[in-house]
Every structure is written in structure tokens, then in C-alpha cells.
Enzyme design. Structure first.
Site, PDB file in Angstrom:
ATOM      1  N   SER A 255       0.845  -1.186   0.000  1.00  9.64           N
ATOM      2  CA  SER A 255       0.000   0.000   0.000  1.00  9.64           C
ATOM      3  C   SER A 255       0.881   1.237   0.000  1.00  9.64           C
ATOM      4  O   SER A 255       1.981   1.229   0.571  1.00  9.64           O
ATOM      5  CB  SER A 255      -0.899   0.019   1.242  1.00  9.64           C
ATOM      6  OG  SER A 255      -1.531   1.279   1.377  1.00  9.64           O
TER       7      SER A 255
ATOM      8  N   TYR B 247      -1.484  -0.069  10.393  1.00 10.40           N
ATOM      9  CA  TYR B 247      -1.562  -0.508   9.001  1.00 10.40           C
ATOM     10  C   TYR B 247      -0.398   0.067   8.195  1.00 10.40           C
ATOM     11  O   TYR B 247       0.249  -0.657   7.429  1.00 10.40           O
ATOM     12  CB  TYR B 247      -2.888  -0.084   8.386  1.00 10.40           C
ATOM     13  CG  TYR B 247      -3.040  -0.512   6.942  1.00 10.40           C
ATOM     14  CD1 TYR B 247      -3.294  -1.835   6.619  1.00 10.40           C
ATOM     15  CD2 TYR B 247      -2.924   0.414   5.905  1.00 10.40           C
ATOM     16  CE1 TYR B 247      -3.426  -2.238   5.300  1.00 10.40           C
ATOM     17  CE2 TYR B 247      -3.051   0.022   4.581  1.00 10.40           C
ATOM     18  CZ  TYR B 247      -3.302  -1.294   4.288  1.00 10.40           C
ATOM     19  OH  TYR B 247      -3.426  -1.685   2.974  1.00 10.40           O
TER      20      TYR B 247
END
Length: 257
Positions: free
Chosen positions: A154, A167
Site C-alpha cells: 500500500s 496498518y
């Protein structure tokens, strides 16, 4: 020099090759399964809780021999058993796509809202799980002599902006781990990361499509990223980036600019 291989390896055809996709029952993983199968690969669709989704997906794929496989990221023994099942039923593994992941939406400034259990779950699922999966499948991948691992990362891993601090940290760890693994798994295995920004899935609870469209509007390309856009990048990494390893490819519409 001993061990040096010639370049110009040519096209990487998927016919006759076996691909394993963790988190393959939905979102980016399911889109990747469809693209790999359409290109000729036999696909093992990994799932955790999505057995019904995985079975429905396999039923609609072109080609033969596809199967579903429970690959829970938190259970290294089960991951090892999955690798053994692929060897028993399919005899080989040439492509491993680590698409399984988890997050929890927590505002970055609310430090107390990120409890230890959530932090640990995110790191286990997004970092230790992919490592355990690569470790379990490495013998099969090495045996083929021309294999590839693609980690779905990501943009959060490089910007520190995302659904939660945990995250972001997990994706940064995944990218760095990919560099380390690329050094030790070559020349038989390439390791490539694919790093999207917000994608139009239900991965981040509460974000919705409106949130993805809002982010897309701030990018130079002003395009909403669909799961298939990321799947196409995965396919390109597998079939065309023949001299790439230890790198993370950004697929974000220019959001990083």
C-alpha cells in the site's frame, strides 16, 4: 562467471503454471485470481473465512484444475499444510500473490484507540503471515527455477498516511521484507511489491466508495482505482517485469506526487 544467467528470457507464459493467491476470495485478490486464470494459470484460491466466496469464484473461472485452499495468515502450521496440499494436488507452484490483509480504521492522533490486540492482529496478518506463506511455498517456488512472489502492499507504507498507524507500519515492513527476501530467494524467485492507494473495495470499514472517489479527485489522473486495475499491475509484474526484484511498484494514479 559461474552462476550468471543470460538475459532476454522472453515471454513469461502462464499456461501450465500454478498460481497461489492468498486473500483470493474477494477484492484485489479475487480480481487477481480472475486475471491469472484468464491468462492460462491454474489457480489455488486462498481464503480465511470466505470459503463460500472462494468456491463460487472457482466455479466461474476459465480453465481446469483450480481449487480453494484455506490459508489463514495467523496460523503458520495451516499455511504449511496448504503448501503441502498444493504440492500433492497440483505438483508445483510458480506464482505466489500475497493479497490477504487486514486493517482497522483508527484516527492517527487517537493513540489510545489503537489497542494492543488490534495492533498485533494487523502486524501478524500483514507481515508475519506473508512471511510464513513465502517460507512455506519457497521449496516449491525454487523447484520451478523461474518463479515470482507478488506482495500486495500500500502507498501507506511509504507515506505514513492510511487507515491506521499500525496498518502503515505493516505495509512499510512488508516492503522492507520484500527487499530482504529478494536478496536470498534469487535467482530462482523474483519478489515484487505492488502498492496501490485507495481501491474501491470494502477493505477499510466505513470508508465507502465516496471516500475512494474523494481521494481519486486529488490525484493527477483523477481515476478511481478498481480491484482489476491492481490485478492488471500484478499480472504485468509476473509476466513482463522479468528483470525486477526487490522493488515495489506504485499504482496510485499519482497520489504520491
Amino acid at each position: 562467471m559461474s552462476g550468471i544467467r543470460a538475459g532476454g528470457q522472453g515471454e513469461y507464459r502462464l499456461q501450465g503454471r500454478v498460481a497461489v493467491v492468498t486473500g483470493g476470495s474477494s477484492g484485489i485478490g479475487a480480481a487477481t485470481v480472475r486475471r491469472l486464470a484468464a491468462a492460462g494459470a491454474t489457480v489455488a484460491v486462498g481464503y480465511n473465512a470466505g470459503a463460500d466466496r472462494a468456491q463460487a469464484l472457482v466455479a466461474e473461472l476459465p480453465g481446469e484444475g483450480h481449487l480453494t485452499l484455506r490459508i489463514p495468515m495467523e496460523d503458520s502450521a495451516a499455511i504449511g499444510a496448504a503448501a503441502a496440499e498444493v504440492e500433492r494436488r497440483l505438483g508445483r507452484a510458480d506464482i505466489l500473490v500475497n493479497s490477504a490483509g487486514v486493517t482497522r480504521a483508527v484516527p492517527h492522533a487517537e493513540l489510545d484507540a489503537m489497542d494492543d490486540a488490534s495492533f498485533d492482529r494487523i502486524l501478524v496478518t500483514n507481515v508475519r503471515g506473508p512471511f510464513a506463506t513465502i517460507r512455506a511455498f519457497a521449496p516449491l517456488l525454487r523447484r520451478g527455477g523461474d518463479s515470482v512472489v507478488v506482495n500486495i502492499s500500500s502507498l501507506s507504507g511509504s507515506t505514513g498516511l492510511g487507515s491506521s498507524i499500525a496498518y502503515c507500519a505493516s505495509k512499510a515492513a512488508l516492503d522492507t521484507m520484500g527487499m530482504s527476501l529478494a536478496r536470498v530467494l534469487g535467482p530462482e524467485i523474483r519478489v515484487i511489491g505492488v502498492s496501490p492507494a485507495a481501491v474501491a473495495t470494502d477493505f477499510v470499514p466505513g470508508r465507502g466508495r465516496a471516500g475512494v472517489e474523494k481521494q481519486a479527485a486529488t490525484t493527477p489522473l483523477k481515476m478511481v482505482a478498481e480491484p482489476d486495475d491492481v490485478a492488471m499491475a500484478v499480472l504485468a509484474a509476473v509476466t513482463h517485469l522479468r528483470l525486477t526484484t526487490g522493488s515495489t511498484i506504485v499504482v496510485d494514479g499519482g497520489r504520491h506526487l
